[in-house]
Structures are given as structure tokens and as C-alpha cells.
Write an enzyme that holds these catalytic residues in place. Structure first.
Site, mmCIF file in Angstrom:
data_model
loop_
_atom_site.group_PDB
_atom_site.id
_atom_site.type_symbol
_atom_site.label_atom_id
_atom_site.label_comp_id
_atom_site.label_asym_id
_atom_site.label_seq_id
_atom_site.Cartn_x
_atom_site.Cartn_y
_atom_site.Cartn_z
ATOM 1 N N HIS A 1 77.829 -42.305 49.080
ATOM 2 C CA HIS A 1 77.107 -41.181 49.704
ATOM 3 C C HIS A 1 77.815 -40.738 50.997
ATOM 4 O O HIS A 1 77.875 -39.543 51.296
ATOM 5 C CB HIS A 1 75.672 -41.625 49.975
ATOM 6 C CG HIS A 1 74.753 -40.583 50.531
ATOM 7 N ND1 HIS A 1 74.740 -39.275 50.096
ATOM 8 C CD2 HIS A 1 73.790 -40.657 51.488
ATOM 9 C CE1 HIS A 1 73.815 -38.605 50.766
ATOM 10 N NE2 HIS A 1 73.236 -39.409 51.611
ATOM 11 N N HIS B 1 64.333 -43.290 46.708
ATOM 12 C CA HIS B 1 65.676 -43.345 46.132
ATOM 13 C C HIS B 1 66.581 -44.289 46.919
ATOM 14 O O HIS B 1 66.309 -44.616 48.070
ATOM 15 C CB HIS B 1 66.301 -41.937 46.121
ATOM 16 C CG HIS B 1 66.635 -41.447 47.494
ATOM 17 N ND1 HIS B 1 65.695 -40.869 48.313
ATOM 18 C CD2 HIS B 1 67.783 -41.469 48.214
ATOM 19 C CE1 HIS B 1 66.248 -40.550 49.460
ATOM 20 N NE2 HIS B 1 67.524 -40.905 49.440
ATOM 21 N N GLU C 1 65.316 -45.249 50.595
ATOM 22 C CA GLU C 1 64.645 -44.237 51.414
ATOM 23 C C GLU C 1 63.465 -43.649 50.646
ATOM 24 O O GLU C 1 63.449 -43.655 49.416
ATOM 25 C CB GLU C 1 65.645 -43.138 51.794
ATOM 26 C CG GLU C 1 66.799 -43.692 52.636
ATOM 27 C CD GLU C 1 67.952 -42.708 52.855
ATOM 28 O OE1 GLU C 1 68.602 -42.790 53.897
ATOM 29 O OE2 GLU C 1 68.208 -41.866 51.965
ATOM 30 N N HIS D 1 74.119 -43.838 58.837
ATOM 31 C CA HIS D 1 74.499 -43.988 57.423
ATOM 32 C C HIS D 1 75.888 -44.619 57.299
ATOM 33 O O HIS D 1 76.109 -45.509 56.470
ATOM 34 C CB HIS D 1 74.534 -42.619 56.735
ATOM 35 C CG HIS D 1 73.241 -42.205 56.105
ATOM 36 N ND1 HIS D 1 72.294 -41.482 56.765
ATOM 37 C CD2 HIS D 1 72.746 -42.404 54.859
ATOM 38 C CE1 HIS D 1 71.259 -41.242 55.958
ATOM 39 N NE2 HIS D 1 71.515 -41.789 54.791
ATOM 40 N N ASP E 1 70.468 -45.016 48.373
ATOM 41 C CA ASP E 1 71.769 -44.450 48.731
ATOM 42 C C ASP E 1 72.847 -45.476 48.407
ATOM 43 O O ASP E 1 72.764 -46.623 48.866
ATOM 44 C CB ASP E 1 71.855 -44.175 50.238
ATOM 45 C CG ASP E 1 71.117 -42.917 50.673
ATOM 46 O OD1 ASP E 1 70.564 -42.216 49.815
ATOM 47 O OD2 ASP E 1 71.118 -42.659 51.889
HETATM 48 ZN ZN LIG Z 1 69.474 -40.643 50.507
#
Ligand SMILES: [Zn+2]
Length: 217
Positions: free
Chosen positions: A58, A52, A175, A163, A54
Site C-alpha cells: 500500500h 480492511h 483499519e 503508514h 493494509d
Molecule cells: Zn487502508
């Protein structure tokens, strides 16, 4: 001849998932075996499960959502680097890769990919991840897309430091890649996350194209 290499995990209830993220459910709406005219299903799952992307939103509350990610970052040349035998990837590890100056998409194959190869089903808190200084190196180096082979770019219990550095600089994070079968080197890369309005992330299909025979092993 170009070989297509799928680096996407197959979404299913047996995939390891982040603690407390809830089970993936493929819920039947109708079934031919039950007398209906069609097989129709609903899919319910955490957007950060499996392979997926991000989006900045997020971690950055005024950041872009997944439907706003630029396609020119999601498609183009990428470099797959092999970083074995390390649990915390540091700035030094990344500097030691001697990436060419024009690298803007970087995928890191670590020991995590061996978990996918082995079919490990439980979530592992001791996955390989990036340190905070490694995240800053990625931004300073002008990398626009970073791919990792477990469910987060940073260690399990450090909070969203890396992040915030990466998403705050609009680096696209991919990821949950499976790179177990990919040799290091340059590839053509395509990653297309689902275009979900207002979402913090989305499942993606990610593939590499390699010249036949010399990159797969
Ligand atoms: Zn993620």
C-alpha cells in the site's frame, strides 16, 4: 463457553468512505425476479473501505501484497485497549497502556467507535489517529498487528508518515474496526482478509473470542 464478538463493519453503500474513493456498488448480473435462474451479483468497491487490512505494498513499492500476509499474525491473542478522549494518540498514550510484554496484536478502541455506534454516515476528517512517534513506538515494541477503529491509522492530512513506518516494518494494519461494544482486555482474535493476488489491501472479517459474560458490554 466462548462468546464470538464481531468487530467488522457491514459493507454497504451507506458506509462512510474515504473522499473520492468511489461508491460501493452491488451490481446485479442476474435476478430470479427478472426471470433468471439465479441471483448473481458483482461487487465493486475501494479495497480500503469498511473493515480492511493494509498490506505493505500500500505504501512500500517493493513490499508484500495482501495475499502474502502471514496467517500467524492474523490469528492469535490480541489486546483491546481503550483510549478515550484523545484525538491524536501519541507515544505517551501508548506507553501509558502498560501492555504486557508479550502483546503482539493491539486493537485500539477510541472515540471513533462511537461514530459507528451512532451510525454516522458521512466521512469525518477529525477521526482519532496515531502520531508518527506512536507508530515508531508500535514498531519498537514488537507489535505485529495494529487495529484501529476508523479508516486510517494516521490523521487525514499528514501524508503517509505513520503508514510508511508501520508498513515498512511489516506491521499488519487493520483499519475500520467497530469496537464500540468491546471492553478492554485480552481476547482470542481472528482476522481473515480476502486473498486477492497482488492487492494493496483487502476487506476482512475480524472477530474476537471472549470468555462468556465478562468482556462484552
Ligand atoms: Zn487502508
Amino acid at each position: 463457553v466462548k462468546e464470538i464478538i464481531d468487530i467488522t463493519l457491514t459493507l454497504g453503500p451507506e458506509l462512510p468512505r474515504w473522499p473520492d474513493s468511489g461508491e460501493l456498488q452491488l451490481i446485479p448480473s442476474s435476478r430470479i425476479s427478472g426471470g433468471d435462474d439465479y441471483n448473481v451479483s458483482k461487487l465493486c468497491f475501494d479495497l480500503h473501505m469498511g473493515t480492511h487490512v493494509d498490506a505493505p505494498w500500500h505504501c512500500i513499492d517493493d513490499g508484500h501484497t495482501v495475499d502474502e500476509l502471514p496467517l500467524d499474525v492474523l490469528i492469535g491473542p490480541a489486546f483491546v485497549a481503550h483510549v478515550p478522549d484523545v484525538r491524536l494518540i501519541t507515544e505517551r498514550d501508548l506507553a501509558g497502556l502498560d501492555l504486557s510484554a508479550d502483546t503482539t496484536r493491539l486493537l485500539l478502541r477510541t472515540d471513533n467507535s462511537e461514530l459507528w455506534r451512532a451510525g454516522v454516515k458521512e466521512f469525518r476528517k477529525d477521526y482519532v489517529a496515531l502520531s508518527h512517534d506512536a507508530a515508531e513506538w508500535i514498531v519498537q515494541r514488537g507489535i505485529r498487528l495494529l487495529g484501529v477503529d476508523y479508516l486510517s491509522v494516521e490523521p487525514f492530512d499528514t501524508g503517509p508518515r505513520a503508514h510508511r513506518v508501520l508498513l515498512g516494518a511489516n506491521v499488519v494494519l487493520l483499519e475500520g474496526l467497530n469496537l464500540a461494544h468491546v471492553q478492554p482486555g485480552p481476547y482470542e482474535f481472528t482476522c481473515l482478509p480476502m486473498k486477492v493476488k497482488g492487492a494493496d489491501g483487502a476487506p476482512a472479517r475480524a472477530v474476537l473470542l471472549a470468555s462468556h459474560g465478562d468482556k462484552v458490554g
